[in-house]
Design an enzyme around this catalytic site. Structure first.
Site, mmCIF file in Angstrom:
data_model
loop_
_atom_site.group_PDB
_atom_site.id
_atom_site.type_symbol
_atom_site.label_atom_id
_atom_site.label_comp_id
_atom_site.label_asym_id
_atom_site.label_seq_id
_atom_site.Cartn_x
_atom_site.Cartn_y
_atom_site.Cartn_z
ATOM 1 C CG HIS A 1 -1.967 -1.061 1.186
ATOM 2 N ND1 HIS A 1 -2.934 -1.141 0.205
ATOM 3 C CD2 HIS A 1 -2.183 -2.113 2.020
ATOM 4 C CE1 HIS A 1 -3.702 -2.203 0.431
ATOM 5 N NE2 HIS A 1 -3.273 -2.802 1.528
ATOM 6 C CG HIS B 1 1.534 4.898 -8.534
ATOM 7 N ND1 HIS B 1 1.393 5.478 -7.283
ATOM 8 C CD2 HIS B 1 1.008 5.780 -9.410
ATOM 9 C CE1 HIS B 1 0.796 6.657 -7.402
ATOM 10 N NE2 HIS B 1 0.553 6.867 -8.685
ATOM 11 C CD GLN C 1 0.623 9.166 -13.423
ATOM 12 O OE1 GLN C 1 -0.235 9.416 -14.258
ATOM 13 N NE2 GLN C 1 0.901 9.993 -12.421
#
Length: 383
Positions: free
Chosen positions: A154, A207, A209
């Protein structure tokens, strides 16, 4: 002379599995070498709304730059609790974007700034069309935006990954750069990671992109001007100068990292490959292996400067897909507004309005601080 996108050599140790999400978006799993995950992946059984209309982009006649107006992004998720993490593996209580557990996963963004259309009647028809200046000019924001999930955890960042996982993420960047560069209408591919709420991050999940643009970005267009003025040896000469100077942070067989001579940000580090490589797709397996070690070490060092994690933007600048591939080199630029433990550099009048930067710390002082932190973090990791 320019050349077509270089042939991509995939790492056979890292397997990929493709899937289509319920609304038609593509999802690709990248499995670590020796993964313990089963080969099968669950289907996406959600009942999803149709994908948003492709945004429009409008030209600023004062600069010639194109601005994408992507109103669908206004409603995207903002700092959800872990139980509602849209990038976590799906559970009955949290039907997320990724149906199965994973090592690394890449999928098309639900609220893209460019795309999902790759072609449209009024889409850019070559760079010459976009370069024309006029009033009220607009085009469809064709292209593609992808999310790269580094881990099912998470919270975290690239720096918190294991070395094996870091290598899998780098493989995903190379794979996606190769495939996105082959899509119709794509002119530049940009992998990046935003880290920290001070940067504007809306998800704590580790994360990054990838944006695939229908034009050459303004920052790269300025770089093209510099290369044409200086000559094709610009990157080689910058690398040699920095390797011989006192701003060098890390040097391996294939990569070097340094604080640039004219750093804008309090924390700013660039990393260059030692040979001319236009993008990730052109790297060798050995270059990707070493990059996993050095890039992870660099980010862990930046986090070691202070007692709390440092917000940053890690931007991988790549050559355009169709031009200047023989003289623009793949380059990492890590920048952070953190100028002290509890102080941030805000872009005020001169920087924000005029683009005229004023540095708060000398690049040499910054290099000494970052170098010491990188060495300290590496020593602690070995203990």
């Amino acid at each position: 002379m320019d050349s077509a996108p270089s042939g991509f050599v995939a790492d056979s140790r890292i397997s990929t599995q493709r899937q289509t999400l319920a609304d038609g978006r593509e999802l690709i799993y990248f499995d670590d070498p020796g993964t313990t995950l089963p080969p099968g992946r669950a289907a996406d059984t959600r009942d999803l709304d149709a994908r948003p209309e492709t945004a429009d982009m409008r030209q600023d006649a004062l600069t010639g730059e194109w601005v994408s107006i992507a109103a669908a992004r206004q409603n995207r998720v903002f700092l959800p609790p872990a139980s509602e993490d849209p990038l976590a593996p799906s559970t009955p209580g949290n039907p997320s974007e990724i149906p199965s557990n994973y090592d690394v996963a890449v999928f098309e963004n639900k609220s893209p700034s460019f795309g999902p259309l790759l072609t449209a009647p009024d889409a850019p028809d070559g760079l010459a069309d976009l370069a024309t200046i006029g009033l009220g000019r607009s085009r469809t924001s064709v292209g593609r935006c992808e999310v790269v999930c580094f881990s099912p955890e998470h919270e975290g960042s690239f720096a918190s990954l294991s070395l094996t996982r870091a290598r899998t993420v780098i493989e995903a960047w190379a794979h996606r750069t190769h495939e996105l560069s082959l899509l119709a209408g794509i002119e530049q591919v940009f992998p990046f990671e935003n880290r920290g709420e001070a940067i504007g991050v809306t998800l704590r999940h580790p994360h990054g992109q990838i944006y695939a643009y229908p034009y050459v970005t303004p920052r790269t267009a300025r770089l093209v001007d510099s290369v044409e003025s200086y000559g094709p040896g610009l990157f080689a000469d910058i690398l040699a100068s920095e390797q011989a100077g006192d701003r060098l942070i890390l040097r391996g067989e294939h990569w070097s990292a340094f604080v640039p001579f004219a750093a804008r940000w309090p924390i700013e580090v660039h990393m260059l490959p030692h040979r001319q490589i236009p993008d990730f797709a052109a790297t060798t397996l050995g270059e990707r292996d070493e990059l996993a070690v050095l890039y992870r070490r660099l980010l862990r060092g930046i986090d070691a400067i202070y007692d709390t994690p440092t917000p940053y933007i890690a931007a991988w600048h790549q050559a355009p897909v169709n031009v200047h591939r023989d003289d623009i080199r793949l380059m990492l630029q890590v920048t952070s507004p953190r100028r002290a433990e509890n102080k941030l550099k805000y872009l005020a009048g001169s920087e924000a309005a005029m683009g005229a930067w004023i540095g708060d710390v000398t690049p040499e002082q910054a290099a000494a601080t970052i170098r010491a932190a990188v060495e300290r973090a590496a020593k602690e990791e070995q203990e």
